[in-house]
Design a protein around this motif. Sequence first.
Motif, mmCIF file in Angstrom:
data_model
loop_
_atom_site.group_PDB
_atom_site.id
_atom_site.type_symbol
_atom_site.label_atom_id
_atom_site.label_comp_id
_atom_site.label_asym_id
_atom_site.label_seq_id
_atom_site.Cartn_x
_atom_site.Cartn_y
_atom_site.Cartn_z
ATOM 1 N N ILE A 43 37.029 35.189 35.478
ATOM 2 C CA ILE A 43 36.922 36.509 36.097
ATOM 3 C C ILE A 43 35.487 37.005 35.984
ATOM 4 O O ILE A 43 34.900 37.025 34.890
ATOM 5 C CB ILE A 43 37.870 37.513 35.427
ATOM 6 N N LEU A 44 34.927 37.419 37.120
ATOM 7 C CA LEU A 44 33.619 38.061 37.160
ATOM 8 C C LEU A 44 33.838 39.547 37.393
ATOM 9 O O LEU A 44 34.481 39.938 38.369
ATOM 10 C CB LEU A 44 32.769 37.465 38.276
ATOM 11 N N VAL A 45 33.333 40.370 36.500
ATOM 12 C CA VAL A 45 33.482 41.818 36.609
ATOM 13 C C VAL A 45 32.145 42.413 37.031
ATOM 14 O O VAL A 45 31.132 42.233 36.338
ATOM 15 C CB VAL A 45 33.931 42.440 35.275
ATOM 16 N N LEU A 46 32.137 43.101 38.165
ATOM 17 C CA LEU A 46 30.912 43.768 38.598
ATOM 18 C C LEU A 46 30.810 45.103 37.883
ATOM 19 O O LEU A 46 31.596 46.015 38.115
ATOM 20 C CB LEU A 46 30.914 43.992 40.108
ATOM 21 N N GLY A 47 29.837 45.195 36.994
ATOM 22 C CA GLY A 47 29.637 46.425 36.244
ATOM 23 C C GLY A 47 30.380 46.400 34.923
ATOM 24 O O GLY A 47 31.427 45.761 34.795
ATOM 25 N N ALA A 48 29.822 47.081 33.953
ATOM 26 C CA ALA A 48 30.472 47.209 32.646
ATOM 27 C C ALA A 48 30.466 48.671 32.241
ATOM 28 O O ALA A 48 30.175 49.026 31.104
ATOM 29 C CB ALA A 48 29.764 46.345 31.600
ATOM 30 N N GLY A 49 30.763 49.519 33.223
ATOM 31 C CA GLY A 49 30.851 50.944 32.960
ATOM 32 C C GLY A 49 32.235 51.307 32.463
ATOM 33 O O GLY A 49 32.909 50.504 31.804
ATOM 34 N N ALA A 50 32.698 52.510 32.798
ATOM 35 C CA ALA A 50 33.965 52.993 32.263
ATOM 36 C C ALA A 50 35.125 52.086 32.665
ATOM 37 O O ALA A 50 35.892 51.612 31.815
ATOM 38 C CB ALA A 50 34.208 54.422 32.730
ATOM 39 N N LEU A 51 35.266 51.799 33.976
ATOM 40 C CA LEU A 51 36.390 50.989 34.426
ATOM 41 C C LEU A 51 36.150 49.508 34.193
ATOM 42 O O LEU A 51 36.998 48.809 33.625
ATOM 43 C CB LEU A 51 36.682 51.254 35.910
ATOM 44 N N GLY A 52 35.015 49.001 34.650
ATOM 45 C CA GLY A 52 34.746 47.582 34.492
ATOM 46 C C GLY A 52 34.704 47.156 33.042
ATOM 47 O O GLY A 52 35.240 46.107 32.668
ATOM 48 N N GLY A 53 34.084 47.983 32.207
ATOM 49 C CA GLY A 53 34.023 47.665 30.787
ATOM 50 C C GLY A 53 35.384 47.674 30.141
ATOM 51 O O GLY A 53 35.718 46.774 29.352
ATOM 52 N N TYR A 54 36.210 48.670 30.486
ATOM 53 C CA TYR A 54 37.520 48.763 29.858
ATOM 54 C C TYR A 54 38.420 47.613 30.301
ATOM 55 O O TYR A 54 38.967 46.871 29.468
ATOM 56 C CB TYR A 54 38.195 50.097 30.169
ATOM 57 N N PHE A 55 38.594 47.450 31.615
ATOM 58 C CA PHE A 55 39.512 46.421 32.093
ATOM 59 C C PHE A 55 38.988 45.019 31.769
ATOM 60 O O PHE A 55 39.760 44.137 31.382
ATOM 61 C CB PHE A 55 39.750 46.577 33.591
ATOM 62 N N GLY A 56 37.687 44.811 31.931
ATOM 63 C CA GLY A 56 37.127 43.508 31.595
ATOM 64 C C GLY A 56 37.299 43.176 30.127
ATOM 65 O O GLY A 56 37.637 42.041 29.762
ATOM 66 N N GLY A 57 37.090 44.158 29.265
ATOM 67 C CA GLY A 57 37.263 43.933 27.836
ATOM 68 C C GLY A 57 38.694 43.608 27.471
ATOM 69 O O GLY A 57 38.964 42.711 26.651
ATOM 70 N N ARG A 58 39.646 44.294 28.089
ATOM 71 C CA ARG A 58 41.053 44.026 27.795
ATOM 72 C C ARG A 58 41.479 42.648 28.316
ATOM 73 O O ARG A 58 42.229 41.930 27.642
ATOM 74 C CB ARG A 58 41.934 45.105 28.408
#
Length: 314
Positions: A3-18
């Motif tokens: 999975i490639l997550v564009l951005g690691a802000g509020a949404l990208g960081g949270y969902f990508g981290g989980r």
Amino acid sequence: MRILVLGAGALGGYFGGRLLQAGAEVTFLVRPGRRARLEREGLVIESPFGNLRRPVPTLSAEEAVPGWDLVLLACKAYDLPSAIAAIRPAVDGRTAILPVLNGLSHLDALRQAFGPGAVLGGLAKIQATLAPDGTVRHLNDWRYLTFGELDGAMSPRVQALAGLSARAPGLVAEAVPDILQRMWEKLVHLGTSAIGTVLLRANVGEIVRAGGAPFLHRVLERNAAIAAAHGHGMPERFLAEYRALFADPGSAYATSMLRDLEAGGRIESDHILGFLLDAARRAGVPAEIHEAALLHARAYEARRDAGRLPVARG
């Protein structure tokens, strides 16, 4: 799953981290400043459902190459053109693109860029913010990710993502056969909140305590009429839930648009308010409230662009 997550802000960081905690191979495609912080401090999430601090792989746009099963697109809607350019080198025939942007207009742009078969529908229900120190702060118990094929098929790729997500702590994810209906439902309640935010500059409880519940209910009914005219009627259970929310004097519910306005930031005015105004006009639904809200939002943006926003005083 890669999975490639564009951005690691509020949404990208949270969902990508989980999803990383669930065992996915997750990499974040981020700008240089965010990348440097992630490489120095790792991804940090503070949440009622468990904190996270761990190193994460990162890429810059220049390093993106194909080979991903999924691209999670978690940018603001006004950044969509630059997001498409950033992920284009990473997308090949195997890649599914899952956008969790507000509104609906991004679907056509993504299908035109990558082909209709590449794009999933998705929505997020979460209140989170990226703090100045780089921490992703999860603000309440909303932690929902909903997704599906735009044609309603329960495909192997959405089932695989559902199975992965079921193992993720602090995440409630669901693959559904009616994602467009779900996206319209979100737009109806988000559009109601956004109009209140723009015109009244307050959260739901503050608006209700000021006597604004009947106003919010009128906006809700207008937005429901717009959705129905475009083939997506709102279920009564949905309307009952949001009539109650928009009558609760104790509610602290506020949109990200309110937080962005109060911070003097960019807002998703055209992507939410503009889309609803155009949809209302096409449907023949009275649109004077939507027109006033969009005009108010654009006036704010013009003032912001001119450097004429009030300066906060300590």
